[in-house]
Scaffold this motif. Structure first.
Motif, PDB file in Angstrom:
ATOM      1  N   LEU A 136       6.555   3.937   7.724  1.00  0.00           N
ATOM      2  CA  LEU A 136       7.251   3.989   6.379  1.00  0.00           C
ATOM      3  C   LEU A 136       8.546   4.819   7.028  1.00  0.00           C
ATOM      4  CD1 LEU A 136       7.692   3.031   3.676  1.00  0.00           C
ATOM      5  CD2 LEU A 136       6.668   5.359   2.889  1.00  0.00           C
ATOM      6  N   ALA A 160       5.443   8.090   6.217  1.00  0.00           N
ATOM      7  CA  ALA A 160       3.955   7.628   6.189  1.00  0.00           C
ATOM      8  C   ALA A 160       3.539   6.634   7.385  1.00  0.00           C
ATOM      9  CB  ALA A 160       3.346   7.173   4.843  1.00  0.00           C
ATOM     10  N   THR A 161       2.237   6.531   7.544  1.00  0.00           N
ATOM     11  CA  THR A 161       1.942   5.602   8.613  1.00  0.00           C
ATOM     12  C   THR A 161       0.636   4.928   8.109  1.00  0.00           C
ATOM     13  OG1 THR A 161       0.587   7.319   9.946  1.00  0.00           O
ATOM     14  CG2 THR A 161       2.633   7.065  10.814  1.00  0.00           C
ATOM     15  N   ARG A 162       0.470   3.967   8.669  1.00  0.00           N
ATOM     16  CA  ARG A 162      -0.757   3.072   8.262  1.00  0.00           C
ATOM     17  C   ARG A 162      -1.655   2.673   9.338  1.00  0.00           C
ATOM     18  NH1 ARG A 162      -1.065  -3.307   6.657  1.00  0.00           N
ATOM     19  NH2 ARG A 162      -2.681  -3.149   4.900  1.00  0.00           N
ATOM     20  N   PHE A 176       9.392  -0.245   5.459  1.00  0.00           N
ATOM     21  CA  PHE A 176       8.007  -0.434   6.239  1.00  0.00           C
ATOM     22  C   PHE A 176       7.930  -1.453   7.292  1.00  0.00           C
ATOM     23  CE2 PHE A 176       3.779  -1.752   6.740  1.00  0.00           C
ATOM     24  CZ  PHE A 176       2.812  -0.500   6.818  1.00  0.00           C
ATOM     25  N   GLU A 236       0.791  -1.204   0.004  1.00  0.00           N
ATOM     26  CA  GLU A 236      -0.012  -0.087   0.047  1.00  0.00           C
ATOM     27  C   GLU A 236       0.773   1.218  -0.012  1.00  0.00           C
ATOM     28  OE1 GLU A 236      -4.072   0.229   1.870  1.00  0.00           O
ATOM     29  OE2 GLU A 236      -2.982  -1.271   3.131  1.00  0.00           O
ATOM     30  N   ALA A 237       1.915   1.284   0.903  1.00  0.00           N
ATOM     31  CA  ALA A 237       2.832   2.343   0.872  1.00  0.00           C
ATOM     32  C   ALA A 237       3.404   2.633  -0.545  1.00  0.00           C
ATOM     33  CB  ALA A 237       3.872   2.071   1.979  1.00  0.00           C
ATOM     34  N   ILE A 267      -3.198   4.477   4.244  1.00  0.00           N
ATOM     35  CA  ILE A 267      -1.907   5.028   4.319  1.00  0.00           C
ATOM     36  C   ILE A 267      -1.837   6.499   4.434  1.00  0.00           C
ATOM     37  CG2 ILE A 267       0.237   5.331   3.276  1.00  0.00           C
ATOM     38  CD1 ILE A 267       0.142   2.607   4.434  1.00  0.00           C
TER      39      ILE A 267
END
Length: 490
Positions: free
Chosen positions: A179, A205-207, A174, A162-163, A211
């Protein structure tokens, strides 16, 4: 998107008792059979290819526990991505956790080519995301492989995929919902699912439910289309550098020595003997981990003597996880700068070691002399450390830039404004206090009321870099042309 999954081995792709990496083809088949539908649901419309063409040896499974990865294996991973670059929009690399942070720091240096000032002549233009797991993705049973339901592997794999859809043009790691920039990641736990952290830089980034981009801006990517790896000439530059590095990188013997409270007051302290012994044994570089901001016990001058006589690059990092090595302001480290050693800034020791190995191996290919190599070690090339010699935003009052190639400093004095000095002479003084930043296509000094107090000649798309040779704040445009800002040139 067309996303390529490349497996190198590691826990995520291991099975059996004791755990060992599966052959890439068996792992690829298991992903297809057991996860095909689930991954298609997570990534609707995207095409996944699980590649099984990377092999580290002709014997056994061809994959490795990351404990056994050598520096030349970083080159094999990079080479496989170059082989597949035209056919995919993103790459997810499955990797063991033991040395994932080393590979995360090495790959961006192998997939970009830099000039003498650290500007990218060829630049990665697609996301490369490393991930792995603390527990295997699959479990061996009497009925064959099944999904290991208690593992963190599926969440890390789907999160990395997804990232990748963010299309950030850099190498990242990740893990456990975050990320991280690859060159900033550090393994911090062998028992928690949160196995990696980034001490000096927040996540890209964070999930969560989706995302979410982080507060940290991604790397800018190529400055122009002809510098992107999508362009065959740029990719040829990377390929040539990679082949040159691969030939000699396993011969790079970097000795990593940590400062410890020992007999440093003796006439011949242990740490100085370790440095001399490493050099006598053929070390091609030294990475010293000092206390706090890089302080190293002097040992009655023995350490200064050993480092001054070293004919190889020396990097000084901090053993503190959140440490930063800068100007050696303390008396306990003030002598270090005169030895020619390079302060690693806020680079992790992991990133510093990978950088020292790769740049030293690449130096003959590019014709870098010792001075150029030393400056490149100090510069931020792939976001592995804070950029201390260039404007990445604005130079606010109280902030300063320091040249990587000599004693030149541009300090924004709150009362008088930016001033350029070489430690002995004042070379330039701004017309008044303010903030220095790029405004449109010009470098400008902005007063407190928003008025432009001074500006340079136009330089579209330029980056401002402070250099000691010549002493100037130079504007480097996307074509690589350097334009000294005449008012700052001394």
């Amino acid at each position: 998107m067309r996303i390529c999954i490349i497996t190198t081995g590691g826990t995520i792709g291991s099975a059996g008792h004791p755990l060992s990496p599966m052959p890439a083809a068996r792992f690829a088949q298991a992903v297809h059979d057991l996860l095909g539908g689930a991954l298609a649901a997570v990534l609707p419309g995207d095409r996944l290819h699980v590649d099984d063409g990377l092999r580290f040896s002709d014997d056994g499974p061809g994959t490795l526990d990351s404990t056994d990865l050598r520096p030349s294996d970083w080159c094999r991973i990079a080479g496989r991505m170059l082989d597949l670059y035209d056919d995919h929009d993103a790459f997810v690399i499955l990797h063991g956790t033991d040395t994932m942070d080393y590979t995360g720091a090495a790959l961006p240096l192998l997939l970009n080519v830099f000039d003498d000032l650290g500007m990218a002549r060829a630049a990665l233009s697609k996301p490369v995301i490393l991930t792995g797991a603390q527990l295997p993705l699959f479990r061996d049973t009497a009925d064959g492989l099944v999904l290991n339901a208690g593992s963190d592997a599926l969440a890390n794999l789907t999160g990395a995929l997804e990232a990748a859809r963010l299309r950030l043009p850099e190498v990242a790691v990740f893990f456990d919902g975050r990320l991280l920039r690859g060159a900033r990641a550090l393994k911090v736990s062998t028992t928690r699912f949160a196995g990696f952290d980034s001490p000096h830089l927040g996540p890209l980034a964070t999930r969560g439910i989706g995302i979410h981009p982080g507060a940290v801006p991604p790397l800018p990517g190529p400055a122009a289309p002809d510098r992107a790896l999508d362009a065959a000439p740029a990719r040829a530059l990377v390929r040539a550098q990679l082949e040159a590095v691969a030939r000699t990188i396993d011969d790079q013997r970097v000795a990593q020595i940590a400062a410890v409270p020992s007999d440093h007051r003796a006439g011949d302290p242990l740490m100085a003997r370790m440095v001399r012994d490493a050099l006598a044994a053929g070390a091609t570089g030294l990475l010293l981990e000092g206390f706090g901001p890089g302080n190293i016990p002097a040992g009655d001058g023995a350490m200064a003597s050993a480092l001054t006589q070293a004919q190889v690059p020396v990097l000084i990092a901090s053993r503190v996880i959140g440490g930063k090595v800068g100007a050696f302001d303390y008396a306990a480290g003030a002598w270090i700068g005169a030895t020619g050693a390079v302060a690693a800034g806020d680079m992790t020791p992991v990133a510093a070691l990978a950088k020292l190995m790769i740049l030293t191996a690449a130096a003959p290919h590019h014709g870098w002399d010792r001075t150029t190599l030393t400056a490149l070690l100090a510069r931020s090339l792939v976001g592995e450390c804070a950029a201390g010699d260039r404007l990445t935003g604005a130079l606010w009052p109280g902030q300063a830039l320091r040249a990587a190639d000599g004693p030149l400093r541009l300090e924004n004095d709150p009362d008088h404004g930016p001033r350029l000095s070489d430690g002995a002479r004042l070379l330039w003084q701004a017309p008044g206090p303010g903030m220095l930043r790029m405004q449109g296509d010009r470098l400008a000094l902005i007063g407190h009321d928003g008025a432009v107090l001074w500006s340079s000649a136009p330089a579209p798309g330029a980056v401002a870099v402070l250099t000691a040779h010549p002493p100037a704040l130079r504007l480097i445009d996307p074509a690589g042309r350097a334009r000294p800002v005449t008012a700052l040139a001394g």
